[in-house]
Design a protein around this motif. Structure first.
Motif, PDB file in Angstrom:
ATOM      1  N   MET A 161       0.822  -1.190   0.000  1.00  0.00           N
ATOM      2  CA  MET A 161       0.000   0.000   0.000  1.00  0.00           C
ATOM      3  C   MET A 161       0.874   1.266   0.000  1.00  0.00           C
ATOM      4  SD  MET A 161      -3.046   1.076   0.033  1.00  0.00           S
ATOM      5  CE  MET A 161      -4.282   2.093   0.707  1.00  0.00           C
ATOM      6  N   ARG A 162       1.922   1.256   0.798  1.00  0.00           N
ATOM      7  CA  ARG A 162       2.814   2.413   0.868  1.00  0.00           C
ATOM      8  C   ARG A 162       3.473   2.655  -0.485  1.00  0.00           C
ATOM      9  NH1 ARG A 162       6.997   2.467   5.606  1.00  0.00           N
ATOM     10  NH2 ARG A 162       5.039   2.512   6.731  1.00  0.00           N
ATOM     11  N   LEU A 163       3.867   1.575  -1.156  1.00  0.00           N
ATOM     12  CA  LEU A 163       4.491   1.698  -2.472  1.00  0.00           C
ATOM     13  C   LEU A 163       3.523   2.327  -3.472  1.00  0.00           C
ATOM     14  CD1 LEU A 163       6.961   1.180  -4.187  1.00  0.00           C
ATOM     15  CD2 LEU A 163       6.079  -1.097  -4.656  1.00  0.00           C
ATOM     16  N   LEU A 164       2.262   1.985  -3.395  1.00  0.00           N
ATOM     17  CA  LEU A 164       1.247   2.545  -4.283  1.00  0.00           C
ATOM     18  C   LEU A 164       1.094   4.054  -4.054  1.00  0.00           C
ATOM     19  CD1 LEU A 164      -0.923   2.094  -6.416  1.00  0.00           C
ATOM     20  CD2 LEU A 164      -2.521   1.637  -4.570  1.00  0.00           C
ATOM     21  N   LEU A 165       1.093   4.483  -2.804  1.00  0.00           N
ATOM     22  CA  LEU A 165       0.979   5.910  -2.499  1.00  0.00           C
ATOM     23  C   LEU A 165       2.198   6.683  -2.967  1.00  0.00           C
ATOM     24  CD1 LEU A 165      -0.600   5.804   1.066  1.00  0.00           C
ATOM     25  CD2 LEU A 165      -1.702   6.468  -1.072  1.00  0.00           C
ATOM     26  N   ILE A 166       3.364   6.121  -2.778  1.00  0.00           N
ATOM     27  CA  ILE A 166       4.592   6.779  -3.229  1.00  0.00           C
ATOM     28  C   ILE A 166       4.597   6.883  -4.753  1.00  0.00           C
ATOM     29  CG2 ILE A 166       7.095   6.542  -3.398  1.00  0.00           C
ATOM     30  CD1 ILE A 166       6.990   5.306  -0.576  1.00  0.00           C
ATOM     31  N   SER A 167       4.188   5.821  -5.411  1.00  0.00           N
ATOM     32  CA  SER A 167       4.131   5.823  -6.874  1.00  0.00           C
ATOM     33  C   SER A 167       3.144   6.872  -7.385  1.00  0.00           C
ATOM     34  CB  SER A 167       3.735   4.433  -7.372  1.00  0.00           C
ATOM     35  OG  SER A 167       3.586   4.432  -8.758  1.00  0.00           O
ATOM     36  N   ALA A 168       1.992   6.988  -6.740  1.00  0.00           N
ATOM     37  CA  ALA A 168       0.985   7.976  -7.148  1.00  0.00           C
ATOM     38  C   ALA A 168       1.514   9.395  -6.944  1.00  0.00           C
ATOM     39  CB  ALA A 168      -0.304   7.769  -6.371  1.00  0.00           C
ATOM     40  N   ALA A 169       2.206   9.627  -5.848  1.00  0.00           N
ATOM     41  CA  ALA A 169       2.765  10.956  -5.575  1.00  0.00           C
ATOM     42  C   ALA A 169       3.822  11.328  -6.603  1.00  0.00           C
ATOM     43  CB  ALA A 169       3.345  11.005  -4.164  1.00  0.00           C
ATOM     44  N   LEU A 170       4.693  10.401  -6.946  1.00  0.00           N
ATOM     45  CA  LEU A 170       5.728  10.676  -7.945  1.00  0.00           C
ATOM     46  C   LEU A 170       5.127  10.934  -9.316  1.00  0.00           C
ATOM     47  CD1 LEU A 170       8.493   8.123  -6.914  1.00  0.00           C
ATOM     48  CD2 LEU A 170       8.498  10.605  -6.622  1.00  0.00           C
ATOM     49  N   THR A 171       4.080  10.227  -9.650  1.00  0.00           N
ATOM     50  CA  THR A 171       3.410  10.421 -10.939  1.00  0.00           C
ATOM     51  C   THR A 171       2.793  11.816 -11.013  1.00  0.00           C
ATOM     52  OG1 THR A 171       2.934   8.068 -11.096  1.00  0.00           O
ATOM     53  CG2 THR A 171       1.626   9.531 -12.484  1.00  0.00           C
ATOM     54  N   ALA A 172       2.216  12.279  -9.928  1.00  0.00           N
ATOM     55  CA  ALA A 172       1.593  13.607  -9.916  1.00  0.00           C
ATOM     56  C   ALA A 172       2.625  14.694 -10.160  1.00  0.00           C
ATOM     57  CB  ALA A 172       0.885  13.838  -8.583  1.00  0.00           C
ATOM     58  N   PHE A 173       3.827  14.540  -9.624  1.00  0.00           N
ATOM     59  CA  PHE A 173       4.871  15.546  -9.821  1.00  0.00           C
ATOM     60  C   PHE A 173       5.532  15.436 -11.187  1.00  0.00           C
ATOM     61  CE2 PHE A 173       4.811  15.506  -5.134  1.00  0.00           C
ATOM     62  CZ  PHE A 173       4.527  16.847  -4.950  1.00  0.00           C
ATOM     63  N   ALA A 174       5.387  14.328 -11.861  1.00  0.00           N
ATOM     64  CA  ALA A 174       6.025  14.119 -13.154  1.00  0.00           C
ATOM     65  C   ALA A 174       5.153  14.565 -14.318  1.00  0.00           C
ATOM     66  CB  ALA A 174       6.388  12.643 -13.321  1.00  0.00           C
ATOM     67  N   LEU A 175       3.946  15.048 -14.055  1.00  0.00           N
ATOM     68  CA  LEU A 175       3.067  15.474 -15.131  1.00  0.00           C
ATOM     69  C   LEU A 175       3.669  16.682 -15.845  1.00  0.00           C
ATOM     70  CD1 LEU A 175      -0.413  15.204 -13.409  1.00  0.00           C
ATOM     71  CD2 LEU A 175       0.572  13.659 -15.103  1.00  0.00           C
ATOM     72  N   PRO A 176       3.529  16.750 -17.165  1.00  0.00           N
ATOM     73  CA  PRO A 176       4.094  17.885 -17.904  1.00  0.00           C
ATOM     74  C   PRO A 176       3.350  19.175 -17.588  1.00  0.00           C
ATOM     75  CG  PRO A 176       2.748  16.533 -19.345  1.00  0.00           C
ATOM     76  CD  PRO A 176       2.844  15.808 -18.027  1.00  0.00           C
ATOM     77  N   ALA A 177       4.031  20.298 -17.789  1.00  0.00           N
ATOM     78  CA  ALA A 177       3.396  21.602 -17.608  1.00  0.00           C
ATOM     79  C   ALA A 177       2.318  21.781 -18.670  1.00  0.00           C
ATOM     80  CB  ALA A 177       4.441  22.693 -17.737  1.00  0.00           C
ATOM     81  N   LEU A 178       1.334  22.572 -18.359  1.00  0.00           N
ATOM     82  CA  LEU A 178       0.222  22.758 -19.274  1.00  0.00           C
ATOM     83  C   LEU A 178       0.622  23.629 -20.454  1.00  0.00           C
ATOM     84  CD1 LEU A 178      -2.595  23.409 -16.682  1.00  0.00           C
ATOM     85  CD2 LEU A 178      -2.093  21.286 -17.889  1.00  0.00           C
ATOM     86  N   ALA A 179       0.266  23.180 -21.636  1.00  0.00           N
ATOM     87  CA  ALA A 179       0.511  23.961 -22.848  1.00  0.00           C
ATOM     88  C   ALA A 179      -0.789  24.658 -23.222  1.00  0.00           C
ATOM     89  CB  ALA A 179       0.982  23.070 -23.973  1.00  0.00           C
ATOM     90  N   ASP A 180      -0.659  25.812 -23.798  1.00  0.00           N
ATOM     91  CA  ASP A 180      -1.818  26.591 -24.197  1.00  0.00           C
ATOM     92  C   ASP A 180      -1.509  27.253 -25.532  1.00  0.00           C
ATOM     93  OD1 ASP A 180      -4.341  27.666 -24.039  1.00  0.00           O
ATOM     94  OD2 ASP A 180      -4.007  28.693 -22.148  1.00  0.00           O
ATOM     95  N   ASP A 181      -2.509  27.852 -26.146  1.00  0.00           N
ATOM     96  CA  ASP A 181      -2.268  28.562 -27.400  1.00  0.00           C
ATOM     97  C   ASP A 181      -3.249  29.710 -27.533  1.00  0.00           C
ATOM     98  OD1 ASP A 181      -4.729  27.709 -28.811  1.00  0.00           O
ATOM     99  OD2 ASP A 181      -3.781  25.752 -28.894  1.00  0.00           O
ATOM    100  N   THR A 182      -2.911  30.613 -28.410  1.00  0.00           N
ATOM    101  CA  THR A 182      -3.789  31.728 -28.739  1.00  0.00           C
ATOM    102  C   THR A 182      -3.598  32.075 -30.213  1.00  0.00           C
ATOM    103  OG1 THR A 182      -4.522  33.934 -28.077  1.00  0.00           O
ATOM    104  CG2 THR A 182      -2.144  33.564 -28.147  1.00  0.00           C
ATOM    105  N   THR A 183      -4.658  32.549 -30.815  1.00  0.00           N
ATOM    106  CA  THR A 183      -4.617  32.960 -32.212  1.00  0.00           C
ATOM    107  C   THR A 183      -5.075  34.409 -32.288  1.00  0.00           C
ATOM    108  OG1 THR A 183      -5.192  30.718 -32.898  1.00  0.00           O
ATOM    109  CG2 THR A 183      -5.452  32.437 -34.527  1.00  0.00           C
ATOM    110  N   GLY A 184      -4.427  35.179 -33.144  1.00  0.00           N
ATOM    111  CA  GLY A 184      -4.830  36.574 -33.312  1.00  0.00           C
ATOM    112  C   GLY A 184      -4.158  37.202 -34.499  1.00  0.00           C
ATOM    113  N   THR A 185      -4.594  38.401 -34.815  1.00  0.00           N
ATOM    114  CA  THR A 185      -4.022  39.174 -35.910  1.00  0.00           C
ATOM    115  C   THR A 185      -3.049  40.193 -35.327  1.00  0.00           C
ATOM    116  OG1 THR A 185      -6.038  38.902 -37.200  1.00  0.00           O
ATOM    117  CG2 THR A 185      -4.549  40.665 -37.871  1.00  0.00           C
ATOM    118  N   VAL A 186      -1.871  40.256 -35.925  1.00  0.00           N
ATOM    119  CA  VAL A 186      -0.843  41.183 -35.462  1.00  0.00           C
ATOM    120  C   VAL A 186      -1.272  42.609 -35.792  1.00  0.00           C
ATOM    121  CG1 VAL A 186       1.570  41.888 -35.714  1.00  0.00           C
ATOM    122  CG2 VAL A 186       0.976  39.461 -35.795  1.00  0.00           C
TER     123      VAL A 186
END
Length: 85
Positions: free
Chosen positions: A1-26
């Motif tokens: 059980m402890r290993l599962l919690l540690i694995s879940a915590a490490l996975t949460a910190f390993a998520l990539p940063a959020l990418a976003d986009d915008t479109t417009g006229t210069v």
């Protein structure tokens, strides 16, 4: 059980940063200060080492992909491309 919690915590910190986009006229582009103003009145300060289209002019419609820095706005520019329409 402890290993599962540690694995879940490490996975949460390993998520990539959020990418976003915008479109417009210069509306304006200042090549010296690397600032782009879009038609929605947003102002984009582009890093000096970021590769912009060399012939970017007012009236061009662009798509900016960037990495969001949470509530602090733009963290990193990923790409900028011209789009039709």
């Amino acid at each position: 059980m402890r290993l599962l919690l540690i694995s879940a915590a490490l996975t949460a910190f390993a998520l990539p940063a959020l990418a976003d986009d915008t479109t417009g006229t210069v509306v304006a582009y200042d090549r010296v200060s690397h600032v782009i103003v879009l038609d929605d009145r947003s102002i984009w300060e582009v890093p000096a080492d970021f590769a912009l289209p060399t012939d970017l002019i007012a009236g061009d419609r662009i798509l900016i992909d960037y990495q969001s820095n949470g509530d602090n706005g733009v963290g990193k520019f990923l790409s900028m491309t011209r789009v039709e329409g």
